[in-house]
Design a protein around this motif. Structure first.
Motif, PDB file in Angstrom:
ATOM      1  N   ASN A  40      -5.515  -8.318   8.671  1.00  0.00           N
ATOM      2  CA  ASN A  40      -5.390  -8.205  10.117  1.00  0.00           C
ATOM      3  C   ASN A  40      -6.143  -9.381  10.729  1.00  0.00           C
ATOM      4  OD1 ASN A  40      -5.742  -7.386  12.931  1.00  0.00           O
ATOM      5  ND2 ASN A  40      -5.223  -5.304  12.273  1.00  0.00           N
ATOM      6  N   ILE A  41      -5.580 -10.023  11.729  1.00  0.00           N
ATOM      7  CA  ILE A  41      -6.305 -11.145  12.329  1.00  0.00           C
ATOM      8  C   ILE A  41      -7.599 -10.674  12.989  1.00  0.00           C
ATOM      9  CG2 ILE A  41      -4.214 -12.526  12.655  1.00  0.00           C
ATOM     10  CD1 ILE A  41      -4.371 -11.833  15.660  1.00  0.00           C
ATOM     11  N   LEU A  42      -7.691  -9.373  13.306  1.00  0.00           N
ATOM     12  CA  LEU A  42      -8.947  -8.821  13.820  1.00  0.00           C
ATOM     13  C   LEU A  42     -10.043  -8.871  12.775  1.00  0.00           C
ATOM     14  CD1 LEU A  42      -7.640  -5.608  15.647  1.00  0.00           C
ATOM     15  CD2 LEU A  42      -8.208  -7.826  16.686  1.00  0.00           C
ATOM     16  N   HIS A  43      -9.651  -8.945  11.499  1.00  0.00           N
ATOM     17  CA  HIS A  43     -10.602  -8.991  10.390  1.00  0.00           C
ATOM     18  C   HIS A  43     -10.849 -10.414   9.907  1.00  0.00           C
ATOM     19  CE1 HIS A  43      -8.781  -4.763   9.378  1.00  0.00           C
ATOM     20  NE2 HIS A  43      -9.500  -4.750  10.485  1.00  0.00           N
ATOM     21  N   GLY A  44     -10.332 -11.382  10.649  1.00  0.00           N
ATOM     22  CA  GLY A  44     -10.506 -12.774  10.266  1.00  0.00           C
ATOM     23  C   GLY A  44      -9.425 -13.314   9.357  1.00  0.00           C
ATOM     24  N   ASP A  45      -8.346 -12.557   9.161  1.00  0.00           N
ATOM     25  CA  ASP A  45      -7.260 -12.990   8.283  1.00  0.00           C
ATOM     26  C   ASP A  45      -6.260 -13.850   9.050  1.00  0.00           C
ATOM     27  OD1 ASP A  45      -8.207 -11.433   6.017  1.00  0.00           O
ATOM     28  OD2 ASP A  45      -7.564  -9.672   7.149  1.00  0.00           O
ATOM     29  N   ASP A  46      -5.431 -14.549   8.293  1.00  0.00           N
ATOM     30  CA  ASP A  46      -4.444 -15.443   8.901  1.00  0.00           C
ATOM     31  C   ASP A  46      -3.213 -14.700   9.411  1.00  0.00           C
ATOM     32  OD1 ASP A  46      -6.022 -17.661   8.300  1.00  0.00           O
ATOM     33  OD2 ASP A  46      -5.077 -17.947   6.338  1.00  0.00           O
ATOM     34  N   ALA A  47      -2.990 -13.486   8.886  1.00  0.00           N
ATOM     35  CA  ALA A  47      -1.744 -12.794   9.207  1.00  0.00           C
ATOM     36  C   ALA A  47      -1.943 -11.289   9.103  1.00  0.00           C
ATOM     37  CB  ALA A  47      -0.631 -13.247   8.267  1.00  0.00           C
ATOM     38  N   SER A  48      -0.931 -10.549   9.528  1.00  0.00           N
ATOM     39  CA  SER A  48      -0.959  -9.086   9.472  1.00  0.00           C
ATOM     40  C   SER A  48      -0.628  -8.590   8.072  1.00  0.00           C
ATOM     41  CB  SER A  48       0.055  -8.519  10.472  1.00  0.00           C
ATOM     42  OG  SER A  48       1.368  -8.936  10.126  1.00  0.00           O
ATOM     43  N   GLU A  49      -0.876  -7.330   7.830  1.00  0.00           N
ATOM     44  CA  GLU A  49      -0.577  -6.695   6.536  1.00  0.00           C
ATOM     45  C   GLU A  49       0.934  -6.524   6.372  1.00  0.00           C
ATOM     46  OE1 GLU A  49      -0.865  -5.997   3.210  1.00  0.00           O
ATOM     47  OE2 GLU A  49      -2.933  -5.610   3.869  1.00  0.00           O
ATOM     48  N   ALA A  50       1.371  -6.565   5.091  1.00  0.00           N
ATOM     49  CA  ALA A  50       2.797  -6.378   4.803  1.00  0.00           C
ATOM     50  C   ALA A  50       3.011  -5.514   3.572  1.00  0.00           C
ATOM     51  CB  ALA A  50       3.471  -7.737   4.601  1.00  0.00           C
ATOM     52  N   PHE A  51       1.963  -4.809   3.119  1.00  0.00           N
ATOM     53  CA  PHE A  51       2.021  -4.132   1.821  1.00  0.00           C
ATOM     54  C   PHE A  51       1.836  -2.625   1.986  1.00  0.00           C
ATOM     55  CE2 PHE A  51      -0.049  -3.482  -2.524  1.00  0.00           C
ATOM     56  CZ  PHE A  51       1.143  -3.600  -3.220  1.00  0.00           C
ATOM     57  N   LEU A  52       2.651  -1.862   1.272  1.00  0.00           N
ATOM     58  CA  LEU A  52       2.526  -0.405   1.161  1.00  0.00           C
ATOM     59  C   LEU A  52       2.497   0.306   2.515  1.00  0.00           C
ATOM     60  CD1 LEU A  52       0.170   0.304  -1.876  1.00  0.00           C
ATOM     61  CD2 LEU A  52       2.655   0.090  -1.781  1.00  0.00           C
ATOM     62  N   SER A  53       3.634   0.251   3.172  1.00  0.00           N
ATOM     63  CA  SER A  53       3.773   0.980   4.430  1.00  0.00           C
ATOM     64  C   SER A  53       5.192   1.517   4.520  1.00  0.00           C
ATOM     65  CB  SER A  53       3.486   0.057   5.621  1.00  0.00           C
ATOM     66  OG  SER A  53       4.626  -0.728   5.922  1.00  0.00           O
ATOM     67  N   GLU A  54       5.480   2.212   5.611  1.00  0.00           N
ATOM     68  CA  GLU A  54       6.825   2.719   5.841  1.00  0.00           C
ATOM     69  C   GLU A  54       7.833   1.588   6.086  1.00  0.00           C
ATOM     70  OE1 GLU A  54       7.345   5.893   5.442  1.00  0.00           O
ATOM     71  OE2 GLU A  54       5.224   6.416   5.337  1.00  0.00           O
ATOM     72  N   ILE A  55       7.343   0.398   6.419  1.00  0.00           N
ATOM     73  CA  ILE A  55       8.223  -0.737   6.695  1.00  0.00           C
ATOM     74  C   ILE A  55       8.435  -1.481   5.378  1.00  0.00           C
ATOM     75  CG2 ILE A  55       8.649  -2.725   8.188  1.00  0.00           C
ATOM     76  CD1 ILE A  55       6.379  -1.683  10.001  1.00  0.00           C
ATOM     77  N   VAL A  56       9.360  -0.996   4.553  1.00  0.00           N
ATOM     78  CA  VAL A  56       9.610  -1.596   3.252  1.00  0.00           C
ATOM     79  C   VAL A  56      10.186  -3.003   3.452  1.00  0.00           C
ATOM     80  CG1 VAL A  56      10.875  -1.387   1.078  1.00  0.00           C
ATOM     81  CG2 VAL A  56       9.996   0.669   2.218  1.00  0.00           C
ATOM     82  N   GLY A  57       9.577  -3.969   2.788  1.00  0.00           N
ATOM     83  CA  GLY A  57      10.024  -5.339   2.941  1.00  0.00           C
ATOM     84  C   GLY A  57       9.439  -6.046   4.144  1.00  0.00           C
ATOM     85  N   ALA A  58       8.394  -5.488   4.730  1.00  0.00           N
ATOM     86  CA  ALA A  58       7.763  -6.115   5.893  1.00  0.00           C
ATOM     87  C   ALA A  58       7.258  -7.507   5.547  1.00  0.00           C
ATOM     88  CB  ALA A  58       6.608  -5.249   6.388  1.00  0.00           C
ATOM     89  N   GLN A  59       7.276  -8.386   6.524  1.00  0.00           N
ATOM     90  CA  GLN A  59       6.757  -9.735   6.369  1.00  0.00           C
ATOM     91  C   GLN A  59       5.503  -9.892   7.236  1.00  0.00           C
ATOM     92  OE1 GLN A  59       8.097 -12.020   4.151  1.00  0.00           O
ATOM     93  NE2 GLN A  59       9.255 -10.179   3.576  1.00  0.00           N
TER      94      GLN A  59
END
Length: 302
Positions: A40-59
């Motif tokens: 999460n960019i709130l955590h200092g990351d470059d991008a949002s999460e895309a792993f293990l959620s209801e949005i299969v194949g999220a980018q």
């Protein structure tokens, strides 16, 4: 040829596990607590999460927040955790939590509930991110920070470690720098085993990616609670049959934002009711299995 992988293991002569009460299977439930430590960019990351959620194949969204993804993770900490907590505590079934330290910081009330229930809280690292290409020195710093935060919040340092999204350095760092009774960063066997590939022996208590609700969030995975229930039941039945001659271990992996949803939790509840009074199943925390193995199969004799 010096090959760094062990492709043989116990082969056709697995050790007699000698589980308590003569159980054929040591059954271990893991609740992964990751919400609040994901990308999460709130955590200092470059991008949002895309792993293990209801949005299969999220980018991942570069440089931006993904509010739908965030809310899916928030469901896990706000609702899913408490549903799983009720289910296991009402049935008095022991649990090991793989807890991300940053996530623990953001929901101390959940940590209090884990401790009050007598659950083992193992470390799931400092962050729920992929460490494959993280520099070794930063990975070690995160491991140490995770232990420090864990001890501060839970009152004692973790005895188990599972990073999950590992790097090629993770096992060595865990063995040589972590003061852990076991690592769960392996999927290589149906029994615990020792590795001596590092300066200190490391006990591996293998985890699972098949008897795991993550299959609800992957292509060609479970698409109904009934599929999940049948898979868990078939896996246990097969291991119980094998356990007549060679006792085994079975892990079940759960995530608050996945199995914590009502339709999946209902299927899990059926499986819990099947096993809680089974005479040939030892329901244990992962640390209980590790201590049993260290006592009966110490590194120096294994």
């Amino acid at each position: 040829m010096n090959y760094p992988r062990d492709m043989i293991g116990y082969a056709d002569s697995p050790p007699a596990a000698r589980w308590p009460g003569g159980a054929r299977v040591a059954l271990q439930f893991v609740v992964n607590y990751e919400e609040g430590g994901e990308n999460n960019i709130l955590h200092g990351d470059d991008a949002s999460e895309a792993f293990l959620s209801e949005i299969v194949g999220a980018q991942p969204y570069r440089g931006a927040r993904h509010f739908n993804m965030e809310s899916i993770y928030e469901y896990g900490s706000r609702a899913g955790f408490w549903r799983l907590h009720r289910m296991f505590t009402e049935r008095e079934i022991p649990v090991t939590v793989f807890a991300v330290a940053m996530a623990m910081q953001r929901n101390p009330r959940a940590v209090e509930a884990m401790l009050a229930a007598g659950w083992e809280i193992a470390s799931h690292g400092y962050r729920w991110i992929d460490y494959q290409f993280v520099p070794e020195e930063l990975e070690l710093e995160h491991m140490r920070r995770a232990v420090e935060i864990h001890a501060e919040i839970a009152g004692a340092p973790p005895r188990g470690f599972y990073l999950g999204r590992t790097s090629p350095n993770t096992h060595r760092l865990t063995a040589e720098h972590g003061d852990f009774a076991y690592s769960a960063d392996s999927y290589a066997d149906d029994l615990p085993y020792w590795t001596r590939a590092y300066a200190k022996p490391l006990l591996l208590v293998p985890y699972t990616l098949d008897a795991n609700d993550m299959r609800f969030a992957t292509a060609q995975g479970f698409n109904s609670g009934e599929q999940f229930y049948r898979y868990l039941k078939d896996a246990l039945d097969a291991l119980l049959a094998e356990g007549e001659t060679h006792a085994k271990m079975m892990s079940v992996g759960l995530h608050c934002r996945l199995a914590g949803r009502p339709g999946r939790a209902a299927a899990l509840a059926r499986f819990l009711d099947d096993v809680r009074a089974h005479p040939q199943v030892w329901l244990a925390r992962r640390i209980d299995i590790a201590e049993h193995w260290r006592k009966n199969f110490p590194a120096e004799k294994s």
